[in-house]
Design a protein around this motif. Structure first.
Motif, PDB file in Angstrom:
ATOM      1  N   GLY A   1      34.345  49.547  44.706  1.00 57.39           N
ATOM      2  CA  GLY A   1      34.392  49.015  43.347  1.00 57.39           C
ATOM      3  C   GLY A   1      34.126  50.076  42.303  1.00 57.39           C
ATOM      4  O   GLY A   1      34.818  50.152  41.277  1.00 57.39           O
TER       5      GLY A   1
ATOM      6  N   THR B   1      36.122  44.308  37.753  1.00 58.86           N
ATOM      7  CA  THR B   1      35.530  44.877  38.966  1.00 58.86           C
ATOM      8  C   THR B   1      34.044  45.114  38.766  1.00 58.86           C
ATOM      9  O   THR B   1      33.244  44.905  39.686  1.00 58.86           O
TER      10      THR B   1
ATOM     11  N   ARG C   1      31.976  42.021  39.510  1.00 67.12           N
ATOM     12  CA  ARG C   1      31.851  41.710  40.933  1.00 67.12           C
ATOM     13  C   ARG C   1      30.898  42.682  41.634  1.00 67.12           C
ATOM     14  O   ARG C   1      30.078  42.270  42.473  1.00 67.12           O
TER      15      ARG C   1
ATOM     16  N   ASN D   1      41.433  46.089  46.473  1.00 60.18           N
ATOM     17  CA  ASN D   1      42.390  46.967  45.826  1.00 60.18           C
ATOM     18  C   ASN D   1      43.536  47.242  46.795  1.00 60.18           C
ATOM     19  O   ASN D   1      43.464  46.913  47.979  1.00 60.18           O
TER      20      ASN D   1
END
Length: 924
Positions: free
Chosen positions: A127, A146, A149, A706
């Protein structure tokens, strides 16, 4: 941890005792309070550093978004400064933080459950790499999502593991430094907890685990009670393993009488850990881009989508003239745009999208545009608009110049979905028809542009090429800070109608737009004074008529209160009233989710038909949230009779409101808010611009990772309808032209989800940090009902270099610095250091973080980079940062201050002592 969207923002993050890790409805939401506290502190630190570097004071007059942004932008931020983008950026981070509890409820790595330490750390590192790469490519929205998260997972470590039970008071820095190993982890065969029949034992960790400093976390069973023998459970009613011996749990999500000290220690440590992660990202990004990611910027973004075919030379010249005027007239003011975006389109091509914060570069790029090519085909207008909608920040104003219909009209539904998702406003300047004939499959027309403008709250202005310079004042009006909409209405069949609207004391530069012909109107102020369409310079304002546009600019001495405009027409028309004010609101349609940690999730598509609509709404006043009070919030159909469907309001505190509308209007509707500005004690009215409607179709999809360049991402999705079942057409598009496969149709049974899988492949040469906006649409066979889901994913190259740049100080000359600091201004000191990146990717940038001196360095291409720092003896601390090409951060710190306060008089250290006295560290 619990994540309740919108429960807390600025004041909440800083106020009162933090009752973190509480369940829904049980108090402050942990992730919001921890994340908010950390973000505000880091933003404040960054703003102060930027202000000091620019030579001005950072002195906020309060803690509201408006006041913080005003102080951060500095003395050039004169006039109205909106805190809406900063507020929205915070909300985006909070939302994504909360969705981890919905989308990854049964994933141990996302919560550091079940001793998944290595996997959890990998999620954090992946991340962080994505965030840094996204910021590098100016994809700030992807970076924020991101970030939310990643912060959730990091914070969960301190609540779900035994880190604080082991006596640790500082964060586990190894979680964000992958070159450091995770040590002393309890293996699967090691018992970790004693049995707790009551479920609320103060500390059930086994003595041997505490003595040996073994790291463990609770096992969480959503669907099963099984766990390895002797292992701790997470605990709580939702954890089925908590009734399996050893019973109980070690989660510190809630403050209970038996765990107050551990709970508070977890909250404190998680907050500091969040600050460390944010500092690493700030250092890699730089102060300016870190603040841009956080929405701290002048709010205006100028975005042009321009047809460059052969007949458009006059239009291009006018667009160029408008850009130059915006740049030259607004430079140095609060209305100076924070970013410029340009997307050309032609036949058959479109793009590339050009983005810059440099006004001179924008001048250069728009000067390059030439009218050529084309032919007898309509143009790729909607493809260019798609690039703008996905590339520009949310809530941008986008201006499209064209004289032809759209060749790519099949994109119209996708454009509507993107408009609703981004809440951006699109205005069209149409100077056609040009005589080019349409050969597209579907009969495109200028009416399509009017539909899109109306859906976004923009204008569809039709003028001749000669009239275009008179019409572009709309761009100057709307490319401004703190723009708000007071009223917007549309009528498909013209009749005489009177529209009331409320103007409050805070509004400035009030402008009324009417598009449509023929039109007659009479404007009346609260005192009964009137002005009609024939009075170009009247008692109430000035009127400009060009093409199908009537632009009314009210005089600066306007009266507050209820105004009215009576319009007569036998043709369709639109009405819009705008002004400048810091009093505004942001909103999202949301849905409640259940589970161990319930909360609210933002809807990616249209709200569900036949159900109450729920909104999470934040009101932003001129000062703190208490400076405004809300009277009424409702939904109103833009193109229908004047009837507001009011919602029930639940005040969540600090300007945040949960609104439930039981009966949603039929057709396209917007959000209307009325309240009182306590600063001026005047009533105000605001309206959203983006139209929304309901659907019986629902699409569920989650991006869980990703995608690497050259790799394919498999994305499962589900579609359900509460309406008529049957065959539904599936269509998916992305803004990067990446190759995709997906089922073209799904057979739906009413009330049941049907599943499909979409695959998307990123080309091998895709730049790391590229974000991709993906739209999935489902439509019934009759076309009567449809819905969409807009997803965002990042393309990130797999990182193998986790080693930070290193620094060795080999010389410090401070013998001239006097012991008497009152004389320090006449003397200076110097520092010399060597910087290397070992076997890494190479150092990309070196910048000064602390110190008022000058920093210089040799070529970044060298294997050993020499850095030199010179400063006054009054500035006795220096810290500079080296960032390598994948975002690893090293910090070099040195001080000539002795414990007694006198500076070091002379220092020339041997290498081994330099390594001890002044080293790069990855995080504070």
């Amino acid at each position: 941890m619990t994540s309740l969207l919108g429960v807390a923002l600025l004041a909440l993050a800083l106020s009162g005792p933090t009752v973190a890790f509480a369940p829904l409805g049980g108090g402050t939401s942990t992730h919001v309070s921890i994340t908010g506290t950390a973000l505000l502190q880091k933003v404040t630190e960054t703003c102060r550093a930027v202000a000091e570097a620019a030579g001005h004071e950072f002195n906020p007059t309060g803690s509201s978004p408006v006041e913080l942004v005003q102080a951060c932008l500095g003395p050039t931020a004169t006039g109205d400064v909106s805190g809406a983008k900063f507020h929205s950026a915070l909300q985006e981070i909070y939302v994504q933080n909360g969705l981890v509890d919905r989308d990854f409820v049964n994933s141990p790595p996302h919560h550091f459950d079940s001793e998944a330490f290595l996997e959890g750390r990998s999620l954090i590192m992946e991340g962080m790499s994505a965030i840094k790469a996204n910021i590098r490519e100016e994809n700030f929205k992807a970076a924020r999502e991101t970030l939310g998260r990643v912060l959730h997972t990091l914070q969960d470590f301190y609540s779900h593991s035994n880190w604080v039970e082991l006596g640790n008071t500082e964060p586990y820095i190894n979680l964000i430094q992958p070159d450091l190993p995770l040590e002393n982890l309890a293996d699967v065969n090691t018992a970790t907890c004693s049995d707790c029949s009551s479920g609320t034992c103060p500390n059930p960790i086994l003595p041997d685990i505490l003595k040996e400093k073994k790291l463990t976390s609770g096992y969480m069973g959503i669907f099963t009670s099984a766990k390895p023998s002797g292992k701790c459970s997470h605990g709580g009613a939702a954890d089925l393993t908590s009734n399996t011996v050893p019973r109980g749990g070690i989660s510190k999500d809630e403050r209970r009488s038996d765990n107050v000290a551990l709970h508070e220690a977890a909250v404190k440590t998680a907050t500091v850990a969040s600050l460390q992660l944010l500092e690493d990202i700030r250092s890699a990004a730089g102060d300016r881009d870190f603040l841009r990611m956080m929405g701290i910027a002048r709010s205006s973004v100028v975005c042009f989508v321009i047809d460059t075919t052969g007949s458009m030379s006059d239009d291009i010249e006018e667009a160029r003239s408008v850009v130059y005027e915006i740049i030259d007239s607004k430079k140095g003011t609060q209305d100076e745009p924070s970013e410029y975006i340009l997307v050309p389109f032609n036949d058959p091509g479109f793009g590339p999208m050009i983005r810059t914060t440099d006004p001179e570069k924008m001048k250069t790029e728009i000067a390059k545009l030439k009218a050529n090519g084309g032919g007898d085909e309509p143009e790729m207008c909607l493809s260019g608009l798609q690039l703008a909608l996905t590339g520009a920040p949310s809530s941008s104003n986008i201006y499209v110049f064209t004289d032809a219909t759209a060749k790519d009209i099949a994109l119209k539904d996708t454009i509507v979905a993107l408009i609703r998702s981004t809440k951006s406003t699109v205005s069209f300047f149409m100077t056609g028809p040009s005589g080019r004939h349409r050969r597209s499959v579907r009969a495109a027309s200028f009416t399509d542009y009017r539909d899109l403008a109306l859906a976004s709250g923009g204008q569809a202005i039709t003028v001749s090429k000669a009239q275009l310079p008179q019409a572009t004042d709309v761009i100057l009006d709307t490319s401004t800070s703190a723009l708000v909409t007071v009223l917007q209405r549309a009528r498909n069949v013209g009749n005489e109608e009177t529209f009331p609207f409320l103007l409050d004391e805070s509004l400035k530069n009030i402008t009324i737009y009417i598009t449509g012909t023929p039109i007659t109107f009479t404007l009346t102020n609260p005192a009964g004074v009137s002005q009609n369409q024939n009075e170009t310079n009247g008692k109430l304002g000035t009127i400009q008529a060009v093409g199908n546009l009537r632009r009314i600019r009210l005089n600066s001495d306007k009266q507050s209160g209820t105004w009215r405009i009576n319009i007569k027409s036998n043709q369709p028309y639109t009405l819009k009233v705008t002004g400048q004010s810091t009093i505004t609101f942001i909103y999202d349609f949301v849905e409640k989710f259940t589970g161990p940690h319930p909360g609210y999730a933002v809807l990616s598509g249209r709200p569900q038909s036949g159900q109450p609509a729920t909104l999470m709404l934040s009101v932003i006043g001129r000062k703190e949230p208490s400076s405004v009070s809300v009277k009424d919030i409702g939904l109103v159909v833009v193109s229908g009779p004047e009837a507001v469907t009011s919602g029930s309001i639940t005040d969540m505190g600090n300007g945040d409101i949960l609104v439930t509308v039981d009966t949603v209007p039929e057709g396209e509707f917007v959000v209307v808010l009325k309240g009182t500005d306590k600063v001026s004690n005047s009533e105000f009215q605001r309206q959203s611009t983006t139209q929304m409607s309901v659907s019986k179709v629902n699409i569920q999809a989650v991006v869980d990772s990703n995608v690497e360049p050259g790799q394919t991402l498999m994305l499962p999705f589900s579609v359900m309808t509460q309406g008529v079942g049957g065959t539904y057409t599936i269509d998916a598009r992305n803004d990067r032209k990446f190759s995709m496969t997906y089922p073209p149709r799904l057979e739906l049974t009413t009330g049941q989800y049907a599943n499909g899988t979409l695959s998307i492949t990123a080309p091998a040469d895709t730049k790391s940090g590229t974000d991709v906006t993906l739209t999935i649409e489902a439509k019934s066979s009759s076309g009567a009902d449809s819905n969409y889901n807009v997803l965002r994913l990042s393309v990130v190259t797999k990182i193998t270099d986790f080693y930070q740049p290193q620094c060795v100080v080999f010389g410090v000359l401070a013998e001239d610095c006097p012991k008497d600091l009152s004389q320090c201004g006449s003397f200076s000191w110097e520092l010399s250091a060597n910087l290397t990146d070992g076997n890494g990717t190479g150092i990309e940038s070196i910048s000064l973080r602390q110190g008022n001196g000058s920093l210089s360095h040799s070529s970044l291409q060298a294997s050993i980079i020499q850095a030199r720092y010179n400063a006054s003896c009054c500035s006795q601390i220096v810290e500079f940062i080296a960032v390598d090409k994948v975002g690893n951060v090293g910090k070099c710190y040195h001080s000539i201050v002795r414990s007694g306060g006198a500076p070091v008089l002379s220092l020339s250290l041997p290498l081994w002592l330099c390594l001890l006295a002044s080293m790069f560290v990855g995080n504070p």
